[in-house]
Design a protein around this motif. Structure first.
Motif, short mmCIF file in Angstrom:
data_model
loop_
_atom_site.label_atom_id
_atom_site.label_comp_id
_atom_site.label_asym_id
_atom_site.label_seq_id
_atom_site.Cartn_x
_atom_site.Cartn_y
_atom_site.Cartn_z
N LEU A 226 -25.48 1.87 -32.59
CA LEU A 226 -25.89 0.67 -31.86
C LEU A 226 -24.76 -0.35 -31.80
O LEU A 226 -24.59 -1.05 -30.78
CB LEU A 226 -27.14 0.07 -32.49
CG LEU A 226 -28.43 0.88 -32.33
CD1 LEU A 226 -29.59 0.20 -33.02
CD2 LEU A 226 -28.76 1.09 -30.84
N ALA A 227 -23.98 -0.47 -32.87
CA ALA A 227 -22.83 -1.37 -32.86
C ALA A 227 -21.80 -0.90 -31.83
O ALA A 227 -21.24 -1.71 -31.07
CB ALA A 227 -22.21 -1.44 -34.25
N LEU A 228 -21.54 0.40 -31.78
CA LEU A 228 -20.61 0.95 -30.79
C LEU A 228 -21.15 0.76 -29.37
O LEU A 228 -20.39 0.52 -28.43
CB LEU A 228 -20.37 2.43 -31.08
CG LEU A 228 -19.62 2.76 -32.37
CD1 LEU A 228 -19.57 4.27 -32.60
CD2 LEU A 228 -18.20 2.17 -32.33
N THR A 229 -22.47 0.87 -29.23
CA THR A 229 -23.10 0.65 -27.93
C THR A 229 -22.86 -0.79 -27.45
O THR A 229 -22.51 -1.02 -26.29
CB THR A 229 -24.61 0.92 -28.02
OG1 THR A 229 -24.81 2.29 -28.39
CG2 THR A 229 -25.30 0.64 -26.69
N ALA A 230 -23.06 -1.73 -28.36
CA ALA A 230 -22.84 -3.14 -28.00
C ALA A 230 -21.39 -3.39 -27.60
O ALA A 230 -21.12 -4.10 -26.62
CB ALA A 230 -23.23 -4.03 -29.18
N LEU A 231 -20.46 -2.80 -28.33
CA LEU A 231 -19.05 -2.97 -27.99
C LEU A 231 -18.72 -2.38 -26.62
O LEU A 231 -17.99 -2.99 -25.84
CB LEU A 231 -18.17 -2.30 -29.06
CG LEU A 231 -18.13 -2.97 -30.43
CD1 LEU A 231 -17.34 -2.11 -31.42
CD2 LEU A 231 -17.52 -4.37 -30.33
N ALA A 232 -19.28 -1.22 -26.33
CA ALA A 232 -19.04 -0.59 -25.03
C ALA A 232 -19.60 -1.44 -23.90
O ALA A 232 -18.97 -1.58 -22.84
CB ALA A 232 -19.65 0.81 -25.00
N LEU A 233 -20.77 -2.02 -24.10
CA LEU A 233 -21.36 -2.86 -23.06
C LEU A 233 -20.56 -4.14 -22.85
O LEU A 233 -20.35 -4.57 -21.70
CB LEU A 233 -22.81 -3.19 -23.42
CG LEU A 233 -23.80 -2.03 -23.36
CD1 LEU A 233 -25.18 -2.48 -23.83
CD2 LEU A 233 -23.87 -1.47 -21.94
#
Length: 251
Positions: A226-233
């Motif tokens: 989820l942290a990586l998802t937020a960074l990608a967004l």
């Protein structure tokens, strides 16, 4: 209510749903088939395994079926990433459809938000449903299932990790689509990155951390994804804003 339905915020989401209706139909069909297969395992195959009529079923052995379903469900995220990079974002940037939408009082940020929302809601709801159903079948019929919880075919689809992987796939596909601006390269990059993430987080963790158990591994992997998802967004929105600002200044 009419004013709300026709508000500028609602229009981009409605347009996205119309544009990607075939993808939503495919997703709905997949959910029905997967849920039906899991219920078939629980209602028919598991009881037949407990009270066999024939000694062995080559094609319908309950472990074979559950392992196959677990593999399929654990790789859904790769297909989502490919679709997001190619169809959801890359194709519209490549064809100029996105720029046309931006000229009709829809900002690039709102355009991207509408696309992400329209995709994330059914993906999250459907994946959550399948994760709950898979975990229920696997736990209830544990007496006839031999697969260990740490195997990727159980670990990935049986908890929140599956939802996190799908959201990560959507974010990575979006970032690839914005960064590359072309459907096929975005498809390849997004699918490759998501496959690598699925492989890494689906590893047999009890061989690496023997003292770990199902929920610590699930929650740790989910939080990281989820942290990586937020960074990608964040990167996708920032890159889209930068590119549209540069093009606007050039014009």
């Amino acid at each position: 209510m009419t004013a709300l339905a026709l508000s500028p915020t609602a229009r981009p989401q409605r347009a996205v749903l119309r544009l990607h209706r075939p993808a939503l139909t495919v997703w709905g069909a997949f959910l029905l088939l997967a849920a039906g297969a899991l219920l078939w395992v629980h209602l028919f195959r598991a009881p037949a395994e407990r009270h066999p009529v024939d000694q062995y079923f080559v094609l319908t052995d309950v472990n074979n079926v559950m392992n196959l379903l677990g593999e399929v469900l654990s790789y859904v995220s790769t297909a989502v990433a490919a679709w997001a990079g190619a169809a959801l974002i890359g194709r519209e940037l490549e064809s100029g459809t996105a720029r046309l939408a931006w000229t009709q009082s829809v900002t690039p940020a709102r355009w991207l938000t509408a696309k992400l929302t329209a995709a994330a809601v059914p993906l999250t709801a459907g994946t959550t449903l399948l994760a709950l159903l898979f975990a229920w079948v696997w736990t209830t019929d544990q007496d006839v299932l031999v697969t260990n919880w740490s195997w990727d075919r159980v670990l990935v689809p049986a908890g929140p990790l599956s939802v996190a992987l799908v959201l990560f796939a959507l974010a990575v596909g979006t970032l690839a689509g914005v960064a590359l601006g072309r459907a096929l390269p975005a498809l390849a990059v997004a699918a490759g990155v998501t496959y690598a993430a699925r492989y890494f987080f689906g590893r047999k963790w009890d061989d690496i951390w023997p003292d770990r158990h199902f929920w610590p591994v699930q929650l740790t992997a989910t939080a990281v994804l989820l942290a990586l998802t937020a960074l990608a967004l964040v990167a996708a929105f920032a890159l889209l804003g930068r590119r549209t600002d540069i093009k606007g200044a050039a014009v």
